[in-house]
Design a protein around this motif. Structure first.
Motif, short mmCIF file in Angstrom:
data_model
loop_
_atom_site.label_atom_id
_atom_site.label_comp_id
_atom_site.label_asym_id
_atom_site.label_seq_id
_atom_site.Cartn_x
_atom_site.Cartn_y
_atom_site.Cartn_z
N SER A 1 0.81 -1.23 0.00
CA SER A 1 0.00 0.00 0.00
C SER A 1 0.84 1.27 0.00
N SER A 2 0.49 2.19 -0.88
CA SER A 2 1.19 3.47 -0.94
C SER A 2 0.80 4.34 0.25
N LYS A 3 -0.29 3.96 0.93
CA LYS A 3 -0.78 4.81 2.02
C LYS A 3 0.01 4.61 3.31
N GLU A 4 0.70 3.45 3.41
CA GLU A 4 1.44 3.17 4.64
C GLU A 4 2.82 3.83 4.62
N ILE A 5 3.19 4.41 3.50
CA ILE A 5 4.58 4.80 3.32
C ILE A 5 4.73 6.24 2.85
N LYS A 6 5.68 6.94 3.44
CA LYS A 6 5.86 8.35 3.11
C LYS A 6 6.40 8.55 1.70
N ASN A 7 7.46 7.79 1.41
CA ASN A 7 8.08 7.95 0.09
C ASN A 7 7.33 7.11 -0.94
N VAL B 1 -0.06 -10.09 -1.77
CA VAL B 1 -1.11 -10.84 -2.47
C VAL B 1 -2.49 -10.35 -2.03
N GLN B 2 -2.67 -10.21 -0.72
CA GLN B 2 -3.96 -9.74 -0.20
C GLN B 2 -4.32 -8.38 -0.77
N ALA B 3 -3.35 -7.46 -0.76
CA ALA B 3 -3.60 -6.10 -1.24
C ALA B 3 -3.93 -6.11 -2.73
N THR B 4 -3.21 -6.96 -3.49
CA THR B 4 -3.45 -7.04 -4.93
C THR B 4 -4.86 -7.54 -5.21
N LYS B 5 -5.26 -8.60 -4.49
CA LYS B 5 -6.60 -9.15 -4.69
C LYS B 5 -7.68 -8.14 -4.34
N ALA B 6 -7.46 -7.43 -3.23
CA ALA B 6 -8.46 -6.45 -2.78
C ALA B 6 -8.62 -5.35 -3.82
N LYS B 7 -7.48 -4.89 -4.38
CA LYS B 7 -7.55 -3.79 -5.33
C LYS B 7 -8.19 -4.24 -6.65
N LEU B 8 -7.89 -5.47 -7.08
CA LEU B 8 -8.50 -6.00 -8.30
C LEU B 8 -10.01 -6.11 -8.13
N LYS B 9 -10.42 -6.55 -6.95
CA LYS B 9 -11.85 -6.68 -6.66
C LYS B 9 -12.52 -5.30 -6.72
N GLU B 10 -11.83 -4.33 -6.08
CA GLU B 10 -12.36 -2.97 -6.05
C GLU B 10 -12.51 -2.42 -7.48
N CYS B 11 -11.60 -2.78 -8.36
CA CYS B 11 -11.66 -2.31 -9.75
C CYS B 11 -12.60 -3.17 -10.60
N GLY B 12 -13.14 -4.23 -10.02
CA GLY B 12 -14.06 -5.10 -10.75
C GLY B 12 -13.38 -5.95 -11.81
N ILE B 13 -12.11 -6.31 -11.58
CA ILE B 13 -11.40 -7.16 -12.55
C ILE B 13 -11.27 -8.57 -11.97
N PRO B 14 -11.87 -9.57 -12.64
CA PRO B 14 -11.80 -10.93 -12.11
C PRO B 14 -10.40 -11.56 -12.26
N ILE B 15 -10.01 -12.34 -11.26
CA ILE B 15 -8.74 -13.07 -11.33
C ILE B 15 -9.07 -14.46 -11.87
N ILE B 16 -8.51 -14.82 -13.03
CA ILE B 16 -8.85 -16.13 -13.59
C ILE B 16 -7.85 -17.22 -13.23
N SER B 17 -6.63 -16.83 -12.87
CA SER B 17 -5.71 -17.85 -12.39
C SER B 17 -4.61 -17.21 -11.56
N GLU B 18 -3.98 -18.03 -10.73
CA GLU B 18 -2.93 -17.50 -9.86
C GLU B 18 -1.94 -18.60 -9.51
N ASP B 19 -0.71 -18.18 -9.21
CA ASP B 19 0.30 -19.11 -8.70
C ASP B 19 1.06 -18.33 -7.64
N ILE B 20 0.65 -18.49 -6.39
CA ILE B 20 1.16 -17.61 -5.34
C ILE B 20 1.65 -18.41 -4.14
N GLY B 21 2.41 -17.71 -3.28
CA GLY B 21 2.85 -18.29 -2.01
C GLY B 21 4.04 -19.22 -2.18
N GLY B 22 4.28 -20.04 -1.18
CA GLY B 22 5.43 -20.94 -1.18
C GLY B 22 6.68 -20.21 -0.72
N ASN B 23 7.84 -20.86 -0.96
CA ASN B 23 9.08 -20.23 -0.51
C ASN B 23 10.10 -20.20 -1.65
#
Lengths: 202, 160
Positions: B50-56, B112-134
């Motif tokens: 989030s750009s809101k948590e950060i000054k720069n 990942v959470q922030a990305t999903k939330a923003k995509l939802k807010e913009c009304g863009i569906p996520i059709i596939s993902e490969d996330i997490g792990g190490n």
């Protein structure tokens, strides 16, 4: 402090910090594997994020990264990064094995973490001894993966305060070029003022 | 075919024929937008949630919230239609593990959470993902068919 306005005095101080720390780390590495170790002059690199992932020769190159959190008078990270071939050669030397092994097992990873631990601890100890800085490092954490993915970890820490990232980098080379590693000290920017004050230059 | 490389905290949009690639995603997230009718693709490589948590916060491509808005704008400026746009996301792993609960080490998850939330807010569906792990990922979007190739070291390759 603004990263774009770092003056030459601070740069020299950061380089000297690198010098003090790495000299000791190089000695520790040499005595561990009983080989001659050459050390490059430490460099202070200020990079844009988009260039960070390429500094080890390519974002997709497989490397072993050993990562530490640094706290006390300097907050930040220490990372020891070896390309995969060097990592294999290094554990082979440690275990006195023929150089046949090209994959790392749990035991090898554990040994590499310990090497990283000794290097980082020697770096930090000599810094503490020669300056009045109080420094502590965390336990090591190791990851074998793409250089870009590993370097993104300290970059993200910097990303919270700046649009560039500052590394103090020292390259080590074993005499026969079988092991080439990079030790990075990545101080957080809010540590700079503290460093200058503690060293009595501000 | 022209391949555009997208660096960390960077974004780009390209029309077919062309591909977009970002190398070595760790905790960062690669956000891919694709208009399958007009065959226009966009890729952002974000570092922080989030750009809101950060000054720069002058580099908008650095954050999930601001990067998505700019990427979407550039897609529309290149001729993409909002109703055609679908998203794919990759990355957000945790490269190093520690016992501590430091926020920095969980940054992948938060990205990942922030990305999903923003995509939802913009009304863009996520059709596939490969996330997490190490582990790290390199992703490449082919604008011909919208396929996204995910490459890893030791965890195989796949198309999502």
């Amino acid at each position: 402090m603004d990263i774009n306005n770092i003056n030459s005095m601070l740069l020299d101080i950061l380089k000297e910090i690198g010098n003090i720390g790495s000299g000791n780390a190089a000695t520790a590495l040499a005595s561990m594997i009983d080989k001659k170790i050459d050390m490059e002059v430490p460099q202070v690199k200020i990079l844009e994020f988009k260039d960070v992932t390429d500094i080890l020769g390519g974002a997709e190159i497989p490397v072993a990264g050993i990562y530490f959190e640094l706290s006390g008078d300097i907050d930040g990270n220490i990372m020891f990064i070896l390309n995969l071939e060097s990592a294999c050669n290094l554990v082979n030397m440690l275990f006195n094995r023929e150089n046949t092994k090209t994959e790392l097992e749990d035991m090898d990873l554990s040994a590499l973490s310990e090497v990283g631990n000794i290097l980082a601890a020697s770096y930090v100890n000599s810094l503490s001894n020669l300056t009045s800085l109080t420094l502590k490092i965390s336990i090591p954490s190791i990851s074998i993966d793409m250089a870009g993915a590993i370097l993104s970890v300290p970059a993200i820490e910097f990303g919270q305060i700046a649009d560039n990232v500052l590394f103090i980098e020292t390259q080590f080379e074993e005499g026969n070029n079988k092991v080439i590693g990079d030790l990075f000290l990545i101080p957080k920017m809010d540590s700079f003022n503290k460093i200058l004050q503690k060293l009595g230059v501000m | 075919m022209n391949t555009i490389k997208v660096g960390m905290a960077d974004l780009a949009v390209v029309k077919t024929p062309g591909s977009l690639i970002t190398l070595g995603l760790g905790s960062c997230v690669g956000i891919v937008l694709y208009d399958k009718i007009n065959k226009i693709g966009g890729l952002a490589h974000i570092m922080l949630p989030s750009s809101k948590e950060i000054k720069n916060n002058s580099n908008k491509a650095k954050f999930a919230d601001t990067a998505l808005i700019i990427l979407l704008d550039e897609m529309l400026n290149s001729g993409a239609k909002k109703r055609n746009i679908l998203a794919k996301i990759a990355g957000g792993s945790q490269m190093f593990s520690f016992n501590s609960n430091s926020d920095v080490l969980k940054i992948g998850q938060r990205n990942v959470q922030a990305t999903k939330a923003k995509l939802k807010e913009c009304g863009i569906p996520i059709i596939s993902e490969d996330i997490g792990g190490n582990y790290g990922r390199t992703i490449e979007l082919n604008t011909e068919d919208g396929s996204l190739l995910v490459r890893t070291i030791g965890h195989g390759s796949k198309i999502i």
